[in-house]
Structure formats: structure tokens, C-alpha cells
Design an enzyme around this catalytic site. Structure first.
Site, PDB file in Angstrom:
ATOM      1  CB  CYS A   1      -1.043  -0.020   1.292  1.00 34.50           C
ATOM      2  SG  CYS A   1      -0.207  -0.609   2.602  1.00 34.50           S
TER       3      CYS A   1
HETATM    4  N1  LIG Z   1      -4.295  -4.501   5.151  1.00 33.87           N
HETATM    5  C1  LIG Z   1      -3.883  -3.968   4.046  1.00 33.87           C
HETATM    6  O1  LIG Z   1      -4.052  -2.812   3.861  1.00 33.87           O
HETATM    7  C2  LIG Z   1      -2.804  -4.531   3.141  1.00 33.87           C
HETATM    8  C3  LIG Z   1      -2.519  -3.984   1.797  1.00 33.87           C
HETATM    9  C4  LIG Z   1      -1.634  -4.449   1.033  1.00 33.87           C
HETATM   10  C5  LIG Z   1      -1.117  -5.677   1.312  1.00 33.87           C
HETATM   11  N2  LIG Z   1      -1.324  -6.454   2.198  1.00 33.87           N
HETATM   12  C6  LIG Z   1      -0.840  -7.693   2.690  1.00 33.87           C
HETATM   13  O2  LIG Z   1      -1.954  -8.805   2.224  1.00 33.87           O
HETATM   14  C7  LIG Z   1      -1.556  -9.777   2.906  1.00 33.87           C
HETATM   15  C8  LIG Z   1      -2.861 -10.176   3.941  1.00 33.87           C
HETATM   16  O3  LIG Z   1      -3.225  -8.839   4.598  1.00 33.87           O
HETATM   17  P1  LIG Z   1      -4.598  -8.639   5.555  1.00 33.87           P
HETATM   18  O4  LIG Z   1      -4.519  -7.391   6.116  1.00 33.87           O
HETATM   19  O5  LIG Z   1      -5.729  -9.112   4.897  1.00 33.87           O
HETATM   20  O6  LIG Z   1      -4.335  -9.718   6.571  1.00 33.87           O
HETATM   21  P2  LIG Z   1      -5.136 -10.382   7.570  1.00 33.87           P
HETATM   22  O7  LIG Z   1      -6.164  -9.435   7.862  1.00 33.87           O
HETATM   23  O8  LIG Z   1      -4.343 -10.570   8.941  1.00 33.87           O
HETATM   24  O9  LIG Z   1      -5.598 -11.656   7.062  1.00 33.87           O
HETATM   25  C9  LIG Z   1      -4.717 -12.823   6.891  1.00 33.87           C
HETATM   26  C10 LIG Z   1      -5.536 -13.907   6.267  1.00 33.87           C
HETATM   27  O10 LIG Z   1      -4.583 -15.069   6.045  1.00 33.87           O
HETATM   28  C11 LIG Z   1      -5.029 -16.383   6.602  1.00 33.87           C
HETATM   29  N3  LIG Z   1      -3.710 -16.878   7.263  1.00 33.87           N
HETATM   30  C12 LIG Z   1      -2.875 -16.696   8.206  1.00 33.87           C
HETATM   31  N4  LIG Z   1      -1.950 -17.482   8.317  1.00 33.87           N
HETATM   32  C13 LIG Z   1      -2.071 -18.518   7.002  1.00 33.87           C
HETATM   33  C14 LIG Z   1      -1.406 -19.642   6.821  1.00 33.87           C
HETATM   34  N5  LIG Z   1      -0.299 -19.940   7.451  1.00 33.87           N
HETATM   35  N6  LIG Z   1      -1.812 -20.363   5.978  1.00 33.87           N
HETATM   36  C15 LIG Z   1      -3.084 -19.869   5.138  1.00 33.87           C
HETATM   37  N7  LIG Z   1      -3.800 -18.875   5.678  1.00 33.87           N
HETATM   38  C16 LIG Z   1      -3.103 -18.101   6.590  1.00 33.87           C
HETATM   39  C17 LIG Z   1      -5.901 -16.062   7.905  1.00 33.87           C
HETATM   40  O11 LIG Z   1      -6.948 -16.930   7.799  1.00 33.87           O
HETATM   41  P3  LIG Z   1      -6.770 -18.116   8.738  1.00 33.87           P
HETATM   42  O12 LIG Z   1      -5.507 -17.998   9.991  1.00 33.87           O
HETATM   43  O13 LIG Z   1      -8.295 -18.413   9.318  1.00 33.87           O
HETATM   44  O14 LIG Z   1      -6.448 -19.242   7.812  1.00 33.87           O
HETATM   45  C18 LIG Z   1      -6.615 -14.721   7.173  1.00 33.87           C
HETATM   46  O15 LIG Z   1      -7.901 -14.941   6.371  1.00 33.87           O
HETATM   47  C19 LIG Z   1      -0.513  -9.467   4.028  1.00 33.87           C
HETATM   48  O16 LIG Z   1       0.647 -10.097   3.532  1.00 33.87           O
HETATM   49  C20 LIG Z   1      -0.368  -8.028   3.866  1.00 33.87           C
HETATM   50  O17 LIG Z   1       0.993  -7.650   4.150  1.00 33.87           O
HETATM   51  C21 LIG Z   1      -2.119  -5.808   3.346  1.00 33.87           C
END
Ligand SMILES: NC(=O)c1ccc[n+]([C@@H]2O[C@H](COP(=O)([O-])OP(=O)(O)OC[C@H]3O[C@@H](n4cnc5c(N)ncnc54)[C@H](OP(=O)(O)O)[C@@H]3O)[C@@H](O)[C@H]2O)c1
EC number: 1.2.1.38
Length: 344
Positions: free
Chosen positions: A150
Site C-alpha cells: 500500500c
Molecule cells: N491490510 C492492508 O491494507 C494490506 C495492503 C496491502 C497488502 N497487504 C498484505 O496482504 C496480506 C494480507 O493482509 P490482511 O491485512 O488481509 O491480513 P489479515 O487481515 O491478517 O488476514 C490474513 C489471512 O490469512 C490467513 N492466514 C494466516 N496465516 C495463514 C497460513 N499460514 N496459511 C493460510 N492462511 C493463513 C488468515 O486466515 P486463517 O488464519 O483463518 O487461515 C486470514 O484470512 C499481508 O501479506 C499484507 O501484508 C495488506
């Protein structure tokens, strides 16, 4: 219809993918994973999606079910795509990774910033950095896309025109950036609590944030030489949004910067260069796949100030991921993404 899988469907970027894909006429979500919510219907967890995904429930990640999809999005913490992407690519499934796993071209550099060895360095040669405004032609041919972060999206789009034109001094760039709390994801953390993040604002990771090497990599490519960047992120009490205030000095003050920016992004469907003198607001891009930019040169001096705003979950993550999907599959790039921001 493009058969879509999403790994990590319960996080903020996962549910944003679901919201956007619900409007997409050519994509159908077939698999959505969550280890903690397996068996729960998507609409039971996210009532905003009731009526859009009847019969779809979260399931534990299963590589066979995912490999039966045309494309799999990873909306997971770093390291997960390293473990699964190779198998999916071998099965002919395309991968669009929203995490940082494939954003840095140098595996050692990745290991340094993420505190663990890179889990799939052999795939880096296939990874294309999914910033369409720079890599559109490469994205068309790709099978593994690393969706930019982001802060890197807002910062690079704001500084690219100056660096590509050789106008800015690349050794003294400053990115002063503010993010909403959803940028930290949905996982429980004290710093994201209402009483911790509300009615307050603070800088963090001043000595080095993981997005620094990613932004530097992109700016270095744009400048064609080494760059020096000071990047200071801040946490602000809003849910969505990134506001990047970017500073660069220019040697030639006679160049019409407004015209330069308008020309650079004239054909870009998701970059809006505002009229001279404007101040873009994060709320103007809330929910929309847009980067809104304004360029200033206060008092006519040699210091340029670029203001760049995005929604971290849309142009900063899931919207940009869908934009990449559209390019990868030869669709109109705007498909499913043409809605305006939510205002007020
Ligand atoms: N938030 C933002 O604004 C943003 C912007 C750009 C990029 N990102 C990137 O996008 C990614 C996701 O971000 P987010 O904010 O959506 O994260 P989040 O809200 O913490 O969600 C993480 C998801 O991944 C799953 N997960 C966690 N560990 C896992 C594993 N070992 N195997 C399979 N599934 C797993 C979790 O579900 P379960 O644990 O139930 O499986 C959950 O659905 C990150 O790498 C982040 O850096 C985020």
C-alpha cells in the site's frame, strides 16, 4: 468464467477481494480458505456479502482444490505464498500474491527484512511486480504477480513522473506517509485497539520499515540509478486510507510539472491527476481503485511536494490485485473496478 481461489479469505484484503469480485462479470469465486473459520458460510461471517456468495463457505487450504482454479489470490501473511505458489504454478494455475513474498527481486534482501530465508527463490525469475502503470506489458505475459504494497503504491505513483523525467534529485527523496489502521490487518494487536489508535497519531518504524526496500527498488528502476529515500510511516485514526506527502528537489524549475504529471498518467484509468493547487483527500478514494495525485511547488521554489492518496485495501491491495487479474486474462482493465469512492 474465470475460476478464482482465495487463500486467506477472512482477513481485510480477503474480504475486500470478495466485495470487489462480487461485481465482476467474468470471475467466480470457487474456493476461499480460512483455517480458523473452516465450515463457516462466507455471508455468515461477512453479512455485507449476503446474497452474493450463497453456498460458499470457508475451507482449509487444499492444494488440489486450489490447483483446479484458473487463478489463486494469496491474501495471507508473508511466507504462505512461498510454500504453496510453486505447486499451483506447476499445475498451470496463475498466482496473484498480495503479500510481500515476491515483491523484492533479491532473495537475500527479502530475508534481511523479513527475518527468515526466502522460501521460494527459484520462483523469483517468474515474478512480475504488479504495478500496471509501470509493468502492464509484463503483467499480460505473467503467471506469478507480486501485488505492490500500500505505501509503495502511493509513493511510487507520486514520484515516478519526476524520476522518469530525470527532474528530481534522486539522492534526497522524502516520503511522509499516513495510514489507516486496517493496514495492519484484522489480527488482534494492542496497537490496533480503538483506545490505542483512536484520537491519536504517531510515526513508527522510522529506522526502517519493510516497505522501504520495495519502494527503493521501484524508484531506482524509474531513476535508472541509486536513490536515497527517507520513508516515515504514521498510524492515523481512520479505518481505510493512505496519504503520502512526498518531497523532492528539482534542478530545473522551469518545467511545467502539472503538464508532466497529466501526460504521464493521461491514459491511466486508475490514476487521477487533480487540477493544479488541489489537495486530494483520502475519503475521495475510499472503496475505489484510484490513486489521486496533486503536484505543488510551494512559493515557486525548487522543492516539489506531491500529494498522493489511495485506499490501502483497494488500489493499495485488493483492487490492484483485480486490476492485475483483468490484465492477465486479457479483459478490460476496468472490469469490476469502475465504481466511485464512498463520500462522505
Ligand atoms: N491490510 C492492508 O491494507 C494490506 C495492503 C496491502 C497488502 N497487504 C498484505 O496482504 C496480506 C494480507 O493482509 P490482511 O491485512 O488481509 O491480513 P489479515 O487481515 O491478517 O488476514 C490474513 C489471512 O490469512 C490467513 N492466514 C494466516 N496465516 C495463514 C497460513 N499460514 N496459511 C493460510 N492462511 C493463513 C488468515 O486466515 P486463517 O488464519 O483463518 O487461515 C486470514 O484470512 C499481508 O501479506 C499484507 O501484508 C495488506
Amino acid at each position: 468464467m474465470i475460476k478464482v481461489g482465495i487463500v486467506g479469505g477472512t482477513g481485510y484484503t480477503g474480504v475486500e477481494l470478495l466485495r470487489l469480485l462480487a461485481q465482476h462479470p467474468q470471475a467466480e469465486v470457487a474456493v476461499i480458505t480460512s483455517r480458523s473459520e473452516a465450515g463457516v458460510a462466507v455471508a455468515d461471517m461477512y453479512p455485507n456479502l449476503r446474497g452474493h456468495y450463497d453456498g460458499l463457505a470457508f475451507s482449509v487450504p487444499d492444494s488440489k482444490a486450489l490447483a483446479a482454479c484458473d487463478v489463486v489470490f494469496f491474501a495471507t501473511p508473508h511466507g504462505v505464498a512461498h510454500a504453496l505458489a510453486g505447486e499451483l504454478l506447476a499445475a498451470g494455475t496463475k498466482v496473484i500474491d498480495l503479500s510481500a513474498d515476491f515483491r523484492l527481486q533479491d532473495a537475500n534482501e527479502w530475508g534481511k527484512w523479513y527475518g527468515q530465508p526466502h522460501g521460494a527463490p527459484e520462483l523469483l525469475k517468474d515474478a512480475v511486480y504488479g504495478l500496471p502503470e509501470v509493468n502492464r506489458e509484463k503483467i499480460r505475459q505473467a503467471r506469478l504477480i507480486a501485488v505492490p504494497g500500500c505505501y509503495p503504491t502511493a509513493t511510487q505513483l507520486g514520484l515516478l513522473p519526476l524520476l522518469e523525467a530525470g527532474l528530481a534529485d534522486p539522492s534526497r527523496l522524502i516520503a511522509d506517509c499516513k495510514s489507516g489502521v486496517s493496514g495492519a490487518g484484522r489480527g488482534a494487536a494492542v496497537g490496533s485497539l480503538f483506545c490505542e489508535a483512536g484520537e491519536s497519531m504517531k510515526a513508527y518504524a522510522v529506522k526502517g520499515h519493510r516497505h522501504l526496500p520495495e519502494i527503493s527498488q521501484g524508484l531506482r528502476q524509474a531513476a535508472g540509478k541509486e536513490i536515497g529515500l527517507t520513508f516515515v510511516p504514521h498510524l492515523t485514526p481512520m479505518i481505510r486510507g493512505i496519504h503520502a506527502t512526498l518531497y523532492a528537489t528539482v534542478a530545473d524549475t522551469s518545467v511545467d510539472l502539472q503538464a508532466l504529471f497529466e501526460k504521464r498518467y493521461g491514459n491511466e484509468p486508475f490514476v487521477d491527476v487533480m487540477p493544479a493547487g488541489s489537495h486530494p483527500e483520502t475519503r475521495s478514494v475510499r472503496g475505489a481503485n484510484v490513486c489521486r495525485i496533486a503536484v505543488h511547488r510551494p512559493q515557486g521554489g525548487d522543492l516539489v511536494v506531491v500529494l498522493s492518496v489511495i485506499d490501502n485495501l483497494v488500489k493499495g491491495a485488493s483492487g490492484q490485485a483485480v486490476q492485475n487479474l483483468n490484465i492477465l486474462f486479457g479483459l478490460d482493465e476496468r472490469m469490476g473496478l469502475s465504481h466511485a469512492g464512498l463520500l462522505p
